[in-house]
Design an enzyme around this catalytic site. Structure first.
Site, PDB file in Angstrom:
ATOM      1  N   LYS A   1       5.290  -0.680 -13.507  1.00  0.00           N
ATOM      2  CA  LYS A   1       6.658  -1.199 -13.417  1.00  0.00           C
ATOM      3  C   LYS A   1       6.946  -2.073 -14.627  1.00  0.00           C
ATOM      4  O   LYS A   1       6.081  -2.818 -15.100  1.00  0.00           O
ATOM      5  CB  LYS A   1       6.795  -2.025 -12.139  1.00  0.00           C
ATOM      6  CG  LYS A   1       8.186  -2.619 -11.967  1.00  0.00           C
ATOM      7  CD  LYS A   1       8.287  -3.440 -10.724  1.00  0.00           C
ATOM      8  CE  LYS A   1       8.271  -2.552  -9.514  1.00  0.00           C
ATOM      9  NZ  LYS A   1       8.677  -3.269  -8.289  1.00  0.00           N
TER      10      LYS A   1
ATOM     11  N   GLY B   1       0.761  -1.229   0.000  1.00  0.00           N
ATOM     12  CA  GLY B   1       0.000   0.000   0.000  1.00  0.00           C
ATOM     13  C   GLY B   1       0.797   1.287   0.000  1.00  0.00           C
ATOM     14  O   GLY B   1       0.248   2.354   0.263  1.00  0.00           O
TER      15      GLY B   1
ATOM     16  N   ASP C   1       2.425  -1.021  -9.377  1.00  0.00           N
ATOM     17  CA  ASP C   1       3.799  -1.323  -8.951  1.00  0.00           C
ATOM     18  C   ASP C   1       3.937  -2.813  -8.682  1.00  0.00           C
ATOM     19  O   ASP C   1       4.803  -3.243  -7.935  1.00  0.00           O
ATOM     20  CB  ASP C   1       4.133  -0.500  -7.692  1.00  0.00           C
ATOM     21  CG  ASP C   1       5.603  -0.594  -7.326  1.00  0.00           C
ATOM     22  OD1 ASP C   1       6.421  -0.771  -8.245  1.00  0.00           O
ATOM     23  OD2 ASP C   1       5.930  -0.492  -6.138  1.00  0.00           O
TER      24      ASP C   1
ATOM     25  N   TRP D   1       2.163   2.900  -2.524  1.00  0.00           N
ATOM     26  CA  TRP D   1       1.788   3.828  -3.587  1.00  0.00           C
ATOM     27  C   TRP D   1       0.430   4.465  -3.279  1.00  0.00           C
ATOM     28  O   TRP D   1       0.200   5.624  -3.578  1.00  0.00           O
ATOM     29  CB  TRP D   1       1.787   3.124  -4.953  1.00  0.00           C
ATOM     30  CG  TRP D   1       3.162   3.092  -5.551  1.00  0.00           C
ATOM     31  CD1 TRP D   1       4.333   3.083  -4.867  1.00  0.00           C
ATOM     32  CD2 TRP D   1       3.510   3.103  -6.937  1.00  0.00           C
ATOM     33  NE1 TRP D   1       5.394   3.057  -5.732  1.00  0.00           N
ATOM     34  CE2 TRP D   1       4.917   3.064  -7.018  1.00  0.00           C
ATOM     35  CE3 TRP D   1       2.781   3.097  -8.120  1.00  0.00           C
ATOM     36  CZ2 TRP D   1       5.598   3.060  -8.232  1.00  0.00           C
ATOM     37  CZ3 TRP D   1       3.460   3.086  -9.343  1.00  0.00           C
ATOM     38  CH2 TRP D   1       4.856   3.062  -9.403  1.00  0.00           C
TER      39      TRP D   1
END
Lengths: 1048, 324
Positions: free
Chosen positions: B161, B53, B121, B55
């Site tokens: 990513k 969590g 991500d 991000w």
């Protein structure tokens, strides 16, 4: 007919030749019509390829081109039906494909409704596509069963999931099915293996088994992820990231097999009661058989056994010849014919502490065992095991006897007792047979040895050799890891005066070592020293065997004739077990470097003894007796019905883990069969010298150096200019190799690579030159856990050899430039004759991690004192700095760079430099490759005011520096799609770059900028690994044609 | 290894704990934002593969700063298959990003409005086999792109990513179909030694007539095996941008524990330990010496398959308390 090979995970590269040893699983190889030809299918990544195996010729032949698929292949099987050969392929997105092996075209494909990603798949095939059942381990921790060949619908129709097995809490890495028991096993990220009762799967009609499958067992035993599972009748085999292979029976681990060095076991194949083959990360195949048992010898005397020594009087059977143990009550017991008997009960001062050593002495025609026991107060009691009453008590100072060493001699032996304050007392013990079969012992005191000052100041190994008229030589190893040379004056040769002096001081006189190799085996200490054929071998707890030669110095003056120890070669000995220096065995093993015996002792023992194979009891084997937790254990000798433990390694990996760096040294061998010689350094802390046949791809490991304590990051080699040649003209090589890596350690070696005509193979001699560690004083610091070690890793080393006209060999000094992860550049000098590496200067200018260094040479015409012109360093912020080389004897203040310029947005991974002459100076071109995928070519002009004004100005202006000006910069912003990892100059103006996008590009650098000249992609030449600096391009260049070769 | 040894090795790990981020990756998003102004004008943001969590934390903190007190309420939805500890101001959906239902739920939280920003991500649990990891990461990115086409508004931004490996150009070309601006960005808090980078895809413009479809992954149409063989100018390579200040800490370097002379170093525990990691049960057994061993007399524990591992047995020794 065709067969299917289940290929282990490590071959998941689109390459057939990468295939590691794979032994047929239970399904076996089905012979084709000609019984010696098999068709194999090999798969990995997004490709499948057919290969024909000719068993007779041991030859693999590729059939047709690589079949490229749209998705990853996880499992491939041959259908066993008649008709054209068909392949069933399972793809990663839960999709199956039917492939015609002859035409290599897909006939059918079908997806499952559950379209998620799979980590593992098992295809259960029978005669037709319709019979096929697919078991997939999904990314969502489930096992799904479905039938790709189900009737109805075209390829657009998605097949429903037939069974779903829930329970794992991690992704599933491996699935195995056993038809006979209707069991399915799965291995998962959650570190468990689950066995499911699923009933009959596959077969005619493609059964999906029980409608309601159950989880029969959950097996937790691995310390990390479980990568592979295989089922055998009644047993489950699992292997995982913890490097262990567990054998399960009814929910219990019945065997733990360990043998792989690092990285965990990736794949497993089982053939019950015959083979077990594993392949793993360290690129090694290992076969192990089921383990041998240890026997408890049930010590029955008083006290707890502390020391065990052999006492074999005959060359018969070990159980008859027996051995002696010394207990904490100071008593010596003998084990013979399966019985324990008291030999000698020591007085009270032998209680609670003792050291013991035995030796076999030949008296007349029989062997006599002489035992020496030392205690805490400096007494040594020496007695024949058979006649303890004729023992004698010797005095070795007043302190604790740390160790006792026997050295055999005619009619007796030399006894060395290592006492307090580094004093080694020596006696010459003679055994004679007296009247009425009595044995008479006599001990003649000899001058003692004085060990160099250190904390653990006692001997752990010694060997005596006679060396000509000046007396005997002793080569000793101590607990500090040092090797010492003592020269014994022969009394018969000394003149009267000296004899007189020796008479006076006898007993009090001590010899000091004439030569010391301090700490060569590290702090863990030397374990044994032996001599063979003029060379000395020492083993240490650092896991190394070192080979030495004693060299005479000053041969012209007889009286002062000295000998010094000289490191000859270092060779690796894998210490698979917790054993120390099995010297007797080793003499045979050093050349082949093979393991002769391993006993799963489990550790925790302090004393052990070994009956080596030389006694002829069991050729090739020995029995090991050791004390573990107060009990005496013997490893059971392999009998006729062997259930031996010894697994054996099919093919050892060159490096246990990833290869970090490669350097090519040159070529050796006859012109018709040249071998390319290269050095590789790996994460497994070893450096390997390899010879490669470019035409056949054969690889031979010439030497493995294991001096590093952390991973080897970089290598630098300076070969003798022009190369050398043997007498008959076969090329040979001599190179200085510098390896550097973690913990800021540097090692320097001299490699002599020649051609062995007898064996028709390259040979390598390694001479250790020097070692260096920046943080050696760090280990002695207090409270170091609270501080940050400032220099964890050396990143790159560049050599600047002093190859000036006076000849490289006569001035064996070379300098190297190294950078490290802690933002520092350092310049070292290496002196080969002094065996030293010295730090010349260091600079913290970059303030960031320095990733690469390079050097440039002066044009030949301008060659003055040194050929090195400039040094270059580049860091993670994309800056390249140019340094003027300081003279070797310059002041301590580190210089500032002459020029610093930005070249990249982020880290500069590689630098390549060349120099061209220009009017009044020279042009230096620096090509740099960055993390941003960019190739930058910067040209700078260098002027030499110092030389230009040499005639006029006096030497009083030493600070007159080189002037460097950046002239132009050309950039190829997107040279690669991924970080550029390595650059090499083929010749000035021609560059090769590699990147983790697995492409190799050739670039021409000219007046008009940088032009792309060609590329080869990863499919044919998989060149670059994902890590930066993972490997370097190797090439054999002829006029710009470059051939790149991938190592690993 | 002391408990502060990772603090020494990894400056961003230490800073993340000190600043209350759940993972060091928070700095990566902050540095990306610094370069691309990702959060400007964003009212609805989606964090895919959000656990643990960090991000989402960045999104909620930065959006608050951006909007101030009186601004329009910013809605943030965090999606992950795994459970995640609750975060104030962030709506959590525990769901699969390859399911249409998840996309629909996101839109429902936004009251029928599409998202302005989607970030992802997510990374596979690294297996150690580089090409497997690269492949799984590529599949994860494509799955994220697929759900993004369901929820992102035209002109919106997608950040994910990416592992820069062999097939990276293929991914670039697929992203370029949907976004007019694709940049490969590497924040300075991401290590040089890591192949990780981030694609910042701006201005979402799906091809004309494109209908988002979960069951037909959009990767198929261009999975042309010859594509990767293209040479020179024909290759699709997107621009590269290094993000973050040059004065920022170097993620590859080790720093002393005491960074400035005035402030004494103090060990900070991880902000949020992982919830239900796959190895939880195994660690629990190991801690209680219940793992099956060769010389163990008893049978190994034989759990029933639906046993729920109790939540209070989190093994902190082993957990990657902060993801990198």
């Amino acid at each position: 007919m065709c067969v299917c090979l289940s290929v282990s995970k490590i071959t998941q590269k689109a390459s057939v030749l990468n295939l590691s040893p794979v032994v047929p699983g239970p399904s076996g190889l089905t012979p084709s019509t000609e019984s010696t030809v098999y068709d194999l299918v090999v798969f990995g990544g997004k490709a499948v390829r057919l290969v024909r195996l000719h068993v007779d010729q041991q030859h693999l032949e590729a059939r047709g081109p690589l079949v490229e698929l749209q998705d990853w292949a996880l499992d491939v099987r041959w259908l066993s039906g008649d008709g054209p050969p068909l392949l069933c392929v399972a793809l990663a997105h839960n999709r199956a494909l039917l492939l015609d092996a002859n035409t290599r075209t897909p006939l059918f494909q079908r997806s499952c409704v559950e379209g998620c990603l799979l980590y593992s798949t098992l295809l259960l095939v029978h005669q037709s596509w319709a019979d096929t059942v697919l078991v997939g381990g999904t990314v969502f921790n489930q096992l799904v069963l479905w039938k790709p060949g189900e009737e109805g619908g075209g390829s657009e129709h998605k097949a429903p999931v037939q069974r779903r097995l829930l329970g794992h809490s991690g992704v599933i890495f491996s699935v195995s099915y056993l038809q006979d028991e209707g069991c399915l096993a799965s291995a998962s990220d959650d570190r468990s293996v689950r066995v499911w009762g699923v009933g009959a799967l596959g077969g005619p009609g493609g059964s999906c088994g029980d409608p309601d499958p159950v989880c029969l067992r959950v097996l937790y035993g691995h310390q990390a992820r479980v990568f592979s599972v295989r089922l055998a009748p009644g047993q489950v085999f699992s292997a995982g990231e913890d490097g262990a292979c567990l054998v399960w029976d009814g929910g219990r681990v019945i065997r733990t097999l360990k043998g792989h060095r690092a990285g965990g076991v990736r794949a497993l194949a089982v053939r019950v009661r015959v083979w077990r083959v594993e392949a793993n990360d360290d690129r090694m195949g290992k076969v192990e058989e089921t383990a041998e048992k240890l026997t408890d010898l049930k010590f029955s005397g008083d006290g707890v056994p502390k020391v065990v020594c052999p006492a074999d009087e005959d060359d018969s059977d070990w159980s008859q010849s027996g051995f002696v143990v010394c207990t904490d009550l100071g008593s010596v017991y003998r084990y013979r014919n399966g019985l324990w008997g008291l030999v000698w009960r020591g007085p009270s001062d032998f209680q609670s502490y003792c050291v013991m050593e035995t030796v076999s002495v030949r008296v007349k025609s029989s062997w006599v065992q002489i035992c020496a026991v030392g205690n805490l107060s400096g007494s040594v009691f020496v007695f024949p095991v058979s006649h303890p009453q004729s023992g004698i008590l010797l005095n070795a100072g007043s302190g604790k006897i740390h160790s006792i060493i026997w050295q055999k001699d005619e009619g007796g032996g030399f006894l060395l007792a290592s006492g307090a304050e580094g004093r080694v007392h020596r006696w010459c013990v003679q055994v004679t047979s007296g009247e009425s079969c009595h044995l008479v012992l006599s001990a003649l005191p000899l001058p003692g040895f004085l060990l160099p000052l250190c904390v653990k100041r006692w001997l752990t190994g010694a060997v005596r050799v006679r060396s000509g008229p000046q007396g005997a030589l002793w080569v000793c190893g101590d607990r500090r890891g040092s090797l010492l040379l003592f020269q014994e004056k022969d009394e018969s040769n000394t003149d009267d005066e000296e004899k007189e002096r020796m008479e006076v001081t006898k007993g009090g006189l001590t010899l000091e070592p004439t030569s010391v190799l301090f700490g060569v085996h590290g702090k863990q200490g030397v374990t044994a020293v032996t001599a063979c054929a003029g060379l000395f071998y020492s083993t240490g707890r650092d896991g190394c065997v070192r080979v030495f030669r004693v060299r005479q110095t000053k041969p012209d003056h007889r009286e002062n004739k000295n000998s010094i120890l000289e490191p000859e070669t270092t060779e690796e000995e894998e210490e698979e077990e917790e054993e120390e220096g099995m010297m007797d065995n080793l003499d045979e093993g050093t050349f082949k470097q093979e393991r002769l015996l391993a006993v799963p002792c489990g550790g925790g023992h302090r004393s052990w003894t070994l009956w080596p194979s030389l006694k002829g009891v069991w050729p090739g084997y020995g029995a090991l007796v050791f004390i573990k937790q107060g009990a005496l254990m013997a490893s059971q000798p392999p009998g006729p019905t062997r259930t031996g433990t010894t697994g054996w390694t099919l093919r050892d990996g060159v490096h246990g883990r990833g290869v970090g760096c490669v350097r090519r040294l040159g070529r050796v061998g006859p012109p018709e069969g040249l071998w390319e010689v290269a050095v590789t350094g790996g994460e497994d802390t070893s450096v390997a010298v390899l010879a490669v046949r470019p035409d056949s791809g054969a690889v031979r490991v010439l030497a493995v150096l294991t001096d590093h304590i952390s991973s080897v990051r970089t290598l630098m080699a300076v070969t003798r200019p022009g190369g050398g040649a043997d007498g008959d003209g076969t090329p040979s090589l001599s190179a200085v190799l510098v390896s550097a890596g973690g913990r800021a350690q540097m090692q320097c070696y001299r490699l002599l690579i020649g051609w062995d005509r007898q064996r028709a193979a390259p040979s390598c001699q390694v001479i250790q030159v020097a070692r260096h560690r920046l943080d050696e004083q760090w280990e002695r610091k207090r409270d170091r856990h609270k501080m940050v070690k400032m220099d964890p890793e050396t990143r790159q080393v560049q050599g600047l050899s002093n190859r000036n006209s006076s000849g490289w060999t006569r001035r064996p000094v070379c300098r190297c430039f190294s950078v490290s992860f802690f933002s520092c550049c350092r310049l070292f000098s290496i002196c080969e004759t002094k065996h030293r590496i010295d730090l010349l200067w260091e600079s913290f200018h970059h303030q960031r991690c320095v990733l690469s260094v390079a050097t440039s040479e002066r044009p030949r015409r301008l060659c003055v004192s040194s050929r090195v012109l400039l040094l270059f360093s580049a860091s993670t912020d994309g800056q390249v700095s140019v340094w003027d080389l300081p003279p070797p004897s310059s002041s301590q203040t580190p210089p500032l760079p002459c020029l610093s310029f930005p070249a990249h947005q982020s880290g500069v991974n590689a630098l390549a430099v060349w120099t061209e002459e220009d009017e009044g100076g020279c042009l230096v071109t620096v090509a740099s490759g960055g993390d941003d995928g960019q190739l930058t070519v910067s040209v700078m002009r260098v002027q030499f005011p110092h030389e230009a004004s040499r005639g006029t100005s006096s030497t009083s202006e030493p600070l007159n520096r080189i002037q460097v000006r950046l002239r132009s910069q050309a950039r190829v912003p997107l040279a690669h799609a991924a970080p550029l990892t390595a650059l090499q100059t083929v010749r000035p103006g021609l560059l090769v770059s590699t990147s983790s996008d697995q492409r190799v590009c050739l670039w021409r650098v000219g007046g008009t900028g940088v032009v792309h000249r060609g590329a080869c992609t990863g499919v044919k030449h998989t060149v670059c690994g994902p890590e930066p600096d993972h490997l370097r391009v190797w090439f054999w260049s002829v006029g710009g044609i470059c051939e790149a070769q991938k190592l690993h | 290894m002391g408990r502060s040894s990772k603090d020494k090795r990894d400056i961003y790990y230490r800073l993340a704990k000190e600043e209350g981020w759940r993972a060091r990756s928070a700095f990566k998003l902050l540095q990306l934002d610094h370069e691309f102004n990702l959060f400007t004008g964003v009212n609805r943001a989606v964090d895919l593969c959000a656990a643990p969590g960090s991000w989402s934390q960045v999104l909620s903190r930065e959006e608050k700063v951006e909007k101030g007190e009186g601004g329009e309420e910013v809605k943030i939805v965090a999606v992950d298959l795994q459970a995640m500890a609750p975060l104030p101001g962030v709506t959590q959906i525990q769901g699969d990003i390859t399911k249409v239902s998840t996309a629909q739920e996101i839109i429902r939280h936004f009251e029928g409005q599409p998202a302005d920003l989607v970030v992802c991500d997510g990374a596979p649990d690294v297996t150690g086999l580089h090409d497997v990891d690269e492949y799984i990461q590529a599949q994860l990115l494509l799955a994220a792109l697929n759900i993004t086409t369901h929820v992102l508004k035209p002109g919106g931004t997608f950040v994910a990513k990416i592992f820069r490996g062999k097939d990276v150009t293929l991914l670039y070309s697929q992203l370029k179909i949907f976004f007019s601006g694709v940049t490969c960005a590497k924040p300075r808090s991401s290590r040089n030694s890591s192949i990780e980078a981030f694609v910042v895809c701006q201005n979402y413009q799906p091809p004309e007539g494109y209908v988002p479809n979960m069951s037909n992954p959009l990767l198929d149409h261009s999975y042309d095996v010859d594509f990767n063989q293209l040479e020179g100018p024909n290759r699709v390579i997107v621009p590269f941008l290094a993000c973050g200040d040059l004065s920022a800490f170097d993620s590859d370097r080790t720093y002393p524990l005491q960074l400035d002379a005035g402030k004494q170093y103090q060990y900070t525990p991880p902000t949020q330990p992982p919830i239900h990691p796959p190895y939880q049960q195994a660690c629990h057994l190991r801690k209680n010496n219940l793992l099956s061993r060769e010389d163990a007399p008893t049978d190994c524990p034989n759990q029933s398959r639906d046993q729920d591992p109790s939540a209070d047995n989190i093994c902190l020794n082993d957990s990657h308390c902060l993801r990198s």
